[in-house]
Design an enzyme around this catalytic site. Structure first.
Site, short mmCIF file in Angstrom:
data_model
loop_
_atom_site.label_atom_id
_atom_site.label_comp_id
_atom_site.label_asym_id
_atom_site.label_seq_id
_atom_site.Cartn_x
_atom_site.Cartn_y
_atom_site.Cartn_z
CG HIS A 34 0.90 -7.36 3.47
ND1 HIS A 34 0.92 -7.71 2.15
CD2 HIS A 34 1.51 -6.17 3.57
CE1 HIS A 34 1.50 -6.75 1.48
NE2 HIS A 34 1.87 -5.80 2.31
CB CYS A 37 5.16 -25.70 -0.03
SG CYS A 37 3.39 -25.99 -0.07
#
Ligand code: PEP
Ligand code: MG
Length: 532
Positions: free
Chosen positions: A164, A463
């Site tokens: 994160h 991606c």
């Protein structure tokens, strides 16, 4: 940055219950005020995160629970800790968005206990001088409110490249090196350090010459990043379209502003998560049309719903699974509930018909040609013209030839591909070191996909987060990637880096990285430095 507090002792309550309860009440109110003030100052997404934390701090149920615990003879700190832990468990059990917020409670509990103890709350210290932030890891509330004017770079001891903290730092264009073993023991407040986020290195006590050289490099990079927005290309003109990853139509404007040549990954989960039932075809059509309309004439790659594992969705799969990352997720879950997939593809086809964007669709977690055939046939039946597969499960790389006979393109999701190749949960800090897309095992799988794409004459995009790392972006192109998609804030850095190498040079770097024996060595070899 101060370390997290040591857990409270289990000494029995020595003082009066009412007096201790009042002390906790005052601490809770002060923390709520402090978080509220930071929320107002932060604005944007950070404001919402902090306002939610402020509300959690003053939830009346917490004070009631604290009283019960005090009455049973538990000291004030432990009672507060216990009450928040119980609250956290309750949120976690609720799943979805509430479960995500549960980790924020740890931060709130620490702040309250710090007040009770009369010590500094953990968190980013205030400073008038620009500084490099050194921390074990950052809590969501800290990351969301970092003062980017003052914070020059971030170094953490915990976390991996897809954690994160790392993703957030990247989305804010903050240079960061995460997962530096032994960092906290080695660095002191005020010490001079150079952070090279590209090489993933931290240099302690550099001399003046090294600092001056780093300054020159930093200024050069800043001007490169603010260079004019041009279509993605290498120094020899070889085109590499640079696209944006978007999570909802709201993200489109920023992507366009930062020069995205289209959307390489439209994560469609936003419409489904936090919901008890699947959205209707009409709702989905409206939302997809809104996004596609922002990219007239450009390519937009929509990924169909990717639920399961870290994105649980009760109406798709509510069975208990011991290992959800290896369970009914992605295309497997959609296949088991085909009506949901049909509705989504129908809505995407409607949006395609209503706009001028060039829509492609792809499915997450495709493992082999059988799943590819299933998805491509369904997409074509429902009127989609360009239908592809995401490469996230290592088996698809091994079988890339077969898959590319059927799929129109492949897009590599390096976050999951890394997780599954190294068998390292992308959510888990203890195995974060293995969660590194520079690992030669991951690079070799990407090469298999790139080569197969070249032979089939079909596109192989990337991606995952790897595409947002400028040095790795060059290597990916050298391995055969034909387009790169990333969070829009990473586009400028990657664009500038690609312009510094020819295709032959990118291939040489890729070749060197493929021969490395570790992720760290791959980084060094690609950069041209010796690996010892
Ligand atoms: C990936 O796995 O790399 C990816 C792009 O998908 P997500 O991060 O949404 O799982
Ligand atoms: Mg994925």
């Amino acid at each position: 940055m101060p370390e997290p507090l040591a857990p409270p002792s289990d000494e029995p309550l020595a003082a009066d219950v009412d007096a201790e309860h009042e002390r906790v009440r005052v601490a809770l109110a002060a923390v709520a005020d402090e978080l509220g003030a930071r929320a107002a100052a932060a604005g944007g997404d950070a404001q919402q995160v902090l306002e939610a934390a402020a509300l959690m701090a003053q939830d009346p149920a917490i004070l009631d629970d604290v009283r019960t615990r005090l009455e049973s003879g538990v000291n004030a700190e432990l009672a507060t800790w216990g009450a928040y832990a119980a609250f956290r468990e309750m949120l976690t059990a609720m799943g979805g968005y509430m479960a995500e917020r549960a980790t924020d409670l740890d931060d709130v509990a620490q702040r309250v206990v710090a007040r009770l103890r009369g010590v500094a709350a953990p968190g980013v210290p205030q400073s008038d001088e620009p500084f490099i932030l050194v921390a074990r890891d950052l809590a969501p509330a800290d990351t969301a409110t970092l003062d980017l004017e003052k914070t020059l770079a971030l170094i953490t001891e915990d976390g991996g490249p897809t954690s994160h903290t790392a993703i957030l730092a990247r989305s804010k264009s903050l240079p960061a090196v995460v997962g530096v073993v032994g960092l906290l023991a080695a660095v002191e407040d005020g010490q001079r350090v150079i952070v090279d986020a590209r090489a993933g290195t931290v240099e302690l006590d550099p001399d003046d010459a090294a600092v001056a050289a780093a300054d020159v490099e930093r200024t050069a990079r800043q001007s490169a990043a603010s260079a004019p927005i041009t279509p993605g290309a290498l120094a020899d003109g070889h085109r590499v379209p640079l696209m944006a990853n978007v999570g909802s139509p709201k993200d489109a404007a920023k992507a366009v502003e930062l020069g995205a040549e289209g959307v390489g990954l439209f994560r469609t989960e936003f419409l489904f998560l936090d919901s008890d039932t699947a959205p209707t075809v009409e709702q989905q059509t409206a939302s997809y049309t809104e996004l596609l309309a922002a990219f007239p004439g450009k390519r937009v790659v929509a990924r169909v719903l990717d639920a399961g594992a870290d994105k649980p969705l009760s109406f798709l799969n509510d069975a208990h699974e011991e290992n959800p990352a290896l369970g009914l997720r992605g295309i497997r879950a959609l296949r088991a509930s085909e009506h949901i997939l049909r509705d989504q593809l129908t809505a995407l086809a409607n949006a395609q018909a209503a706009t001028d964007a060039q829509l492609s669709v792809m499915a997450p977690m495709i493992a082999d040609v059988d799943e590819t055939e299933y998805f491509v046939a369904l997409g074509r039946e429902l009127g989609l013209e360009v239908v592809g597969a995401m490469a996230e499960v290592p088996s698809i790389a091994v079988l890339a030839d077969q898959v590319l006979e059927v799929a129109d393109f492949v897009s590599i999701g390096t976050n999951d591909l890394t997780q599954y190749t190294l068998a390292a949960d992308r959510q888990l800090g203890s195995v974060a070191a293995l969660q590194d897309p520079w690992h030669p095992a991951v690079l070799r799988l990407i090469k298999m996909l790139g080569d197969a794409g070249g032979r089939a004459g079909k596109g192989v995009g990337v991606c995952g987060e790897a595409a947002a790392d400028p040095a790795l972006a060059v290597v990916l192109v050298g391995l055969g990637a034909t387009s790169l998609s990333m969070s829009a804030s990473a586009l400028a850095d990657v664009r500038a880096e690609l312009l510094t190498v020819t295709l032959d040079e990118a291939r040489e770097r890729a070749e060197r990285a493929l021969g490395a024996r570790s992720a760290t060595e791959a980084r060094q070899l690609a950069a041209g430095s010796s690996a010892d």
